[in-house]
Design an enzyme around this catalytic site. Structure first.
Site, short mmCIF file in Angstrom:
data_model
loop_
_atom_site.label_atom_id
_atom_site.label_comp_id
_atom_site.label_asym_id
_atom_site.label_seq_id
_atom_site.Cartn_x
_atom_site.Cartn_y
_atom_site.Cartn_z
N SER A 226 11.09 31.64 -15.95
CA SER A 226 11.39 32.12 -17.91
C SER A 226 11.33 33.36 -18.29
CB SER A 226 9.39 32.44 -17.65
OG SER A 226 8.95 31.61 -19.25
N ASP A 453 9.82 21.30 -21.56
CA ASP A 453 9.49 21.89 -21.61
C ASP A 453 9.45 22.74 -23.16
OD1 ASP A 453 8.93 25.69 -21.20
OD2 ASP A 453 10.80 25.13 -19.11
N HIS A 483 6.65 23.42 -17.87
CA HIS A 483 7.11 25.00 -18.18
C HIS A 483 7.61 25.63 -16.78
CE1 HIS A 483 9.10 28.72 -19.59
NE2 HIS A 483 8.05 28.99 -18.69
#
Length: 516
Positions: A226, A453, A483
């Site tokens: 991320s 995602d 995610h």
């Protein structure tokens, strides 16, 4: 979702915990003059037993005996390398096969604002294959957890802040909304003013190189997730020759401004909600939610939001489930397909007037524990985002953008659109419109995009590959949900990543893995 557009870590494990409870060189080397601006002799890292994660780090159990912790002092201001220092907290579990040890593998799990100290031990089983030949290492970045944490409002103030209306519709509500943001920012400046100019991503990247040297590694082997992909990209730009084997998973698009990123998230979360709703429809009578089509389920979510805006329902203790906290809870559950059953249950219960489960999911997103104590993930997230991004939006500019956000997502658009004001009035100017991640000469970086995602839309992976430059970024596509990709458990993804990190075998360009 928080008022700032999220570049947040997958917090599924945190949510689940809340809802179910409760041979490496220890020495450093002398710094040389590099892009970190530093020239201070590194002290040897002193590894010792770890304490339990602090409240700022999100709490949790004391890591087991395999885990050791240390502190590394780094400059507060890299323009003054001989000046004041701040501590960076590190955690490590050494490689099992010491004869075949490659080095250290440093993790950043995202946020910005996520604590590596509290996250890595709990997630380590997912990376067991990598621990055979790597020391698994993570850290609390500057401003986070145990590393000079940014502090803003206290727990009671944060309860009110996160429950407040984040989608004002009248001039009176707009005034309250802006006043709440101003009050929050004033608390940040009052409690952490000295830190705020120095917590941005470029300094965190310089810290990464200090960590590499303190660990005794010639190159940084890195696993960024991320926001950790953005941090990794900035590191690769600043220190291309120091990049070792690196993986970027759940990739932040480096070409998008904060506004464009928020709009992309609106589309991403709406896509994930639609996928969740269609899955519910496909299960027929087993699905608890009303609606015979995915659109009907989504429409019922919108109706729930409107109902809660008019009248909140009972939540946890004396707190109520508001429209804002319900939307937070829905977003949290979309980070992982494993949380879809909790989302289904939470929506069903809220429809019946009980908001406990959605509020618990919202608390997980905001870093609130069951004792009402907040980690500093929200404060750090805002401080880092605002130190990075130059964008500052007036009330009029924000309102003019809202139709586009609503078009992108009738459920999440308003929240993310209004969230653009989170840095308006921030006491520190940002440094970029978009980060520079060009890294000519760097070793190959495996870049993984997930088509489902919600928080870092799939298209960002291709953009990261393009910006890293020819011969650096290698794209892998995962056709799945949630995610991130490696933590999905998909064998194809994990085999590709493990083969690269353990054996140096770069996957073929545009490799595709499909969820079973």
């Amino acid at each position: 979702m928080p008022r700032n557009a999220l570049r947040i870590t997958a917090a599924a494990a945190v949510a689940t915990a809340l809802l179910t409870t409760g041979a490496c060189s220890d020495g450093g080397e002398k710094d040389t003059r590099t892009k970190d601006g530093g020239a201070r002799e590194s002290k040897p890292l002193k590894w010792g037993d770890c304490e339990a994660p602090t409240v700022d780090e999100g709490g949790g159990q004391t890591p087991g005996k395999d885990w050791k912790c240390a502190t590394l002092d780094v400059p507060l201001d890299y323009a003054k390398p001989e000046g004041e220092t701040i501590p960076l907290a590190l955690i490590r579990a050494q490689a099992r096969d010491k004869d075949r040890r490659i080095g250290s593998l440093v993790f950043n799990f995202g946020g910005p604002g996520g604590s590596g100290i509290s996250t890595l031990p709990g997630a380590a089983t997912e990376y067991a294959a990598l621990r055979e030949r790597y020391d698994l290492v993570s850290f609390d970045p500057r401003g986070v957890g145990r590393s000079a944490p940014v502090r803003c409002e206290d727990d009671k103030q944060l309860d009110a802040y996160y429950a407040a209306d984040s989608t004002p519709s009248t001039p009176e509500q707009e005034k309250v909304f802006v006043d709440n943001i101003n009050k929050y920012q004033q608390a940040c400046e009052q409690n952490s003013g000295k830190l705020l100019p120095h917590v941005g991503t470029p300094n965190a990247a310089r810290d990464l190189d200090r960590i590499r040297r303190a660990l005794g590694d010639d190159r940084l082997h890195y696993f960024g997730i991320s926001y950790g992909t953005e941090l990794g990209g900035v590191y690769a730009h600043l220190f291309p020759k120091n990049v070792g084997r690196a993986v970027f998973d759940a990739v932040v698009d480096p070409t998008k401004t904060s506004e464009e990123g928020a709009l992309g998230q609106a589309k991403g979360f709406q896509l994930a909600l639609g996928n969740f709703a269609q899955d519910c429809v496909n299960r027929g009578d087993a699905c608890k939610l009303q609606g015979s089509t995915a659109k009907e389920i989504e429409d019922n979510v919108i109706k729930l939001q409107k109902d809660l805006a008019a009248k909140p329902i009972p939540g946890i203790g004396g707190r109520q489930l508001t429209e804002t906290s319900a939307t937070n809870g829905i977003a949290q559950a979309l980070y992982s397909k494993e949380l879809w059953p909790l989302l289904e249950q939470g929506l069903d219960e809220a429809d019946g007037g009980q908001g406990q489960l959605l509020l618990a999911l919202s608390d997980a997103l905001n870093g609130r524990d069951q004792q009402g104590r907040y980690s500093n993930i929200g404060a750090a997230n805002t401080a880092i985002n605002c130190a990075d991004s130059k964008e500052r939006y007036s009330l009029a500019q924000t309102k003019s953008k809202l139709p586009g956000f609503r078009s992108a997502s009738p459920v999440f658009g308003d929240f993310l659109g209004w969230g653009m004001m989170s840095c308006t009035g921030w006491p520190v100017a940002g440094v970029w419109d978009t980060p520079d991640v060009s890294a000519p000469g760097a070793a190959p970086i495996l870049v993984i995009g997930n088509t489902g995602d919600p928080a870092t839309p799939y298209e960002g992976a291709r953009k990261m590959v393009e910006r890293l430059g020819p011969g650096v970024g290698v794209e892998l596509t995962y056709k799945g949900e949630g995610h991130g990709a490696y933590n999905s458990g998909d064998k194809c993804v994990q085999e590709a990543v493990n083969s690269y990190l353990l054996d140096g075998k770069v996957p073929g360009a545009n490799t595709v893995c499909t969820a079973a």
